[in-house]
Enzyme design. Structure first.
Site, mmCIF file in Angstrom:
data_model
loop_
_atom_site.group_PDB
_atom_site.id
_atom_site.type_symbol
_atom_site.label_atom_id
_atom_site.label_comp_id
_atom_site.label_asym_id
_atom_site.label_seq_id
_atom_site.Cartn_x
_atom_site.Cartn_y
_atom_site.Cartn_z
ATOM 1 N N SER A 46 27.742 8.978 -14.721
ATOM 2 C CA SER A 46 29.114 9.185 -15.169
ATOM 3 C C SER A 46 30.169 8.608 -14.246
ATOM 4 C CB SER A 46 29.373 10.675 -15.372
ATOM 5 O OG SER A 46 29.210 11.384 -14.158
ATOM 6 N N LYS A 91 31.528 15.285 -25.006
ATOM 7 C CA LYS A 91 31.978 13.938 -24.675
ATOM 8 C C LYS A 91 32.151 13.124 -25.961
ATOM 9 C CE LYS A 91 30.456 14.322 -19.967
ATOM 10 N NZ LYS A 91 30.227 15.782 -20.007
ATOM 11 N N HIS A 105 26.325 11.041 -21.249
ATOM 12 C CA HIS A 105 27.234 9.914 -21.472
ATOM 13 C C HIS A 105 26.572 8.792 -22.283
ATOM 14 C CE1 HIS A 105 30.729 11.101 -19.003
ATOM 15 N NE2 HIS A 105 29.837 11.789 -18.326
#
Length: 394
Positions: free
Chosen positions: A182, A241, A210
């Protein structure tokens, strides 16, 4: 102030002196390409809202409907009276989306890591952990009581060496890596890592926080990206996310998932995710399964922004994903850079130790499908002005 708490004030003062104190800004609008932050309208380069789902009308409507039908809270843990039909539907849908046999959801990606690691290994076992793994993996390893052996970042050769060094000293072993890291935006060589773990009969776990909604066909994640379906024992994910909501998931082997239902402590001892959030997550899967348009736009925006930043002379590190670190070195410079960007109308926070190592402070730009080309150009112009003013670029 109590004398016994004076040490906290001393530590806070030291953080401020070293440029590592977090000054938290306040947002008063929905997530999107533009926000109102501390009363000022600014371009948003901070959020993990990769696909613009956090305020997507379809997700908002499904959440509203669920709120009206189920109310505001779950009222119990999943194993007593907290499992709604929506929870089991989301677990079926996310498993199908990721191409795995089973999935179990948690309150966050952080708790998914804590639950999974502690359930799979204990004091007689060992975890082989990438040295740059996320804090939730580190904390999960510590809570498990297992011996932690770090291997060099994204280095399957060093992973194999660490496994060979420790053969015969443990009951069970698991190798754990982030999929997309990340802070740097690089991708773990999961195909090579799998070759190592399968050769030594070591369990393999990847945190795809991610990668979901970003990598793979239509955002199906890192396992799809490397075509490793059925080979990775457990994938951890988050709905906070690219999915734009909140919650976590462990997906993969039905055996592991069933074990987590019996021994995953956040599943057993913390209330279930509220219905509105679950319904919004299902709506996100609906949108992703219908079209790759948003994922394609995300990558188009990322490629454009990265290329233009490099032309300006900025160092974007080793990133190969929409995460774009602007490497600045020292925390005070990164914090000053962030403050001046804000004055220019760009919200991009500085990141320093302990989130990243000393001397590797940065501005981390999070590109989104919600950004227009005009938005990106405005951001590039602001970075150029501040960069020249502070002597970062010529």
């Amino acid at each position: 102030m109590s004398e016994r708490l004076q040490w906290i004030q001393d530590e806070l003062d030291r953080l401020k002196e070293s440029g590592l104190y977090n000054r938290i800004r306040t947002i008063s609008t929905p997530q999107g390409a533009w926000l109102v932050v501390d009363g000022k309208r600014v371009l948003n380069f901070c959020s993990n809202n990769y696909l613009g789902f956090a305020n997507h009308p379809r997700l908002v409507e499904k959440a509203r409907q669920a709120l009206e039908k189920y109310g505001v809270g779950p009222g119990a843990v999943r194993t007593i009276a907290g499992t709604l039909d929506l929870h089991t539907e989301l677990e079926r849908r996310i498993a199908a989306f990721k191409g795995v046999d089973a999935a179990i959801t948690f309150q966050s990606g952080f708790t998914a890591n804590l639950a999974t690691i502690a359930a799979l290994v204990g004091k007689e076992d060992v975890v082989f952990s990438d040295e740059l793994n996320h804090a939730s993996i580190i904390d999960g390893c510590r809570l498990s009581g297992a011996r932690i052996v770090r291997y060099a970042h994204a280095d399957p050769v060093d992973l194999e060496a660490r496994i060979r060094e420790n053969e015969g000293t443990y009951r069970r072993a698991i190798a754990i890596t982030d999929g997309v890291f990340s802070m740097d935006g690089d991708i773990a060589p999961l195909d090579k890592i799998y070759e190592v773990t399968s050769a030594y009969n070591v369990m393999l776990m990847v945190d795809d926080a991610h990668g979901e909604g970003v990598l793979g066909k239509g955002g199906r994640g890192i396992v799809d990206h490397f075509n490793l379906h059925g080979k990775v024992d457990i994938e951890i994910g988050t709905f906070s996310k690219a999915f734009g909501v909140v919650g976590g998931v462990s997906a993969g082997s039905p055996l592991v998932v069933e074990w987590l239902r019996q021994r995953g402590r956040p599943f057993l001892f913390s209330s279930a995710t509220p219905a509105a959030d679950v319904a919004a997550c299902i709506a996100a899967i609906d949108v992703l399964e219908e079209s790759t348009e948003l994922v394609d736009r995300l990558w188009e925006n990322a490629r454009y922004f990265k290329a233009e930043m490099k032309k300006l002379g900025f160092d974007t590190g080793v990133s190969v994903t929409p995460i774009t670190p602007i490497m600045l070195g020292e925390a005070p410079l990164a914090q000053q850079f962030s403050r001046e960007l804000f004055e220019e109308g760009v919200f991009a926070m500085a990141i320093g130790y302990p989130t990243v190592p000393h001397g590797k402070a940065r501005i981390r730009v999070m590109i989104s499908a919600a950004h227009s080309k005009d938005d990106l150009d405005k951001g590039l112009e602001a970075f150029a002005r501040v960069g020249k003013r502070l002597g970062v670029i010529g």
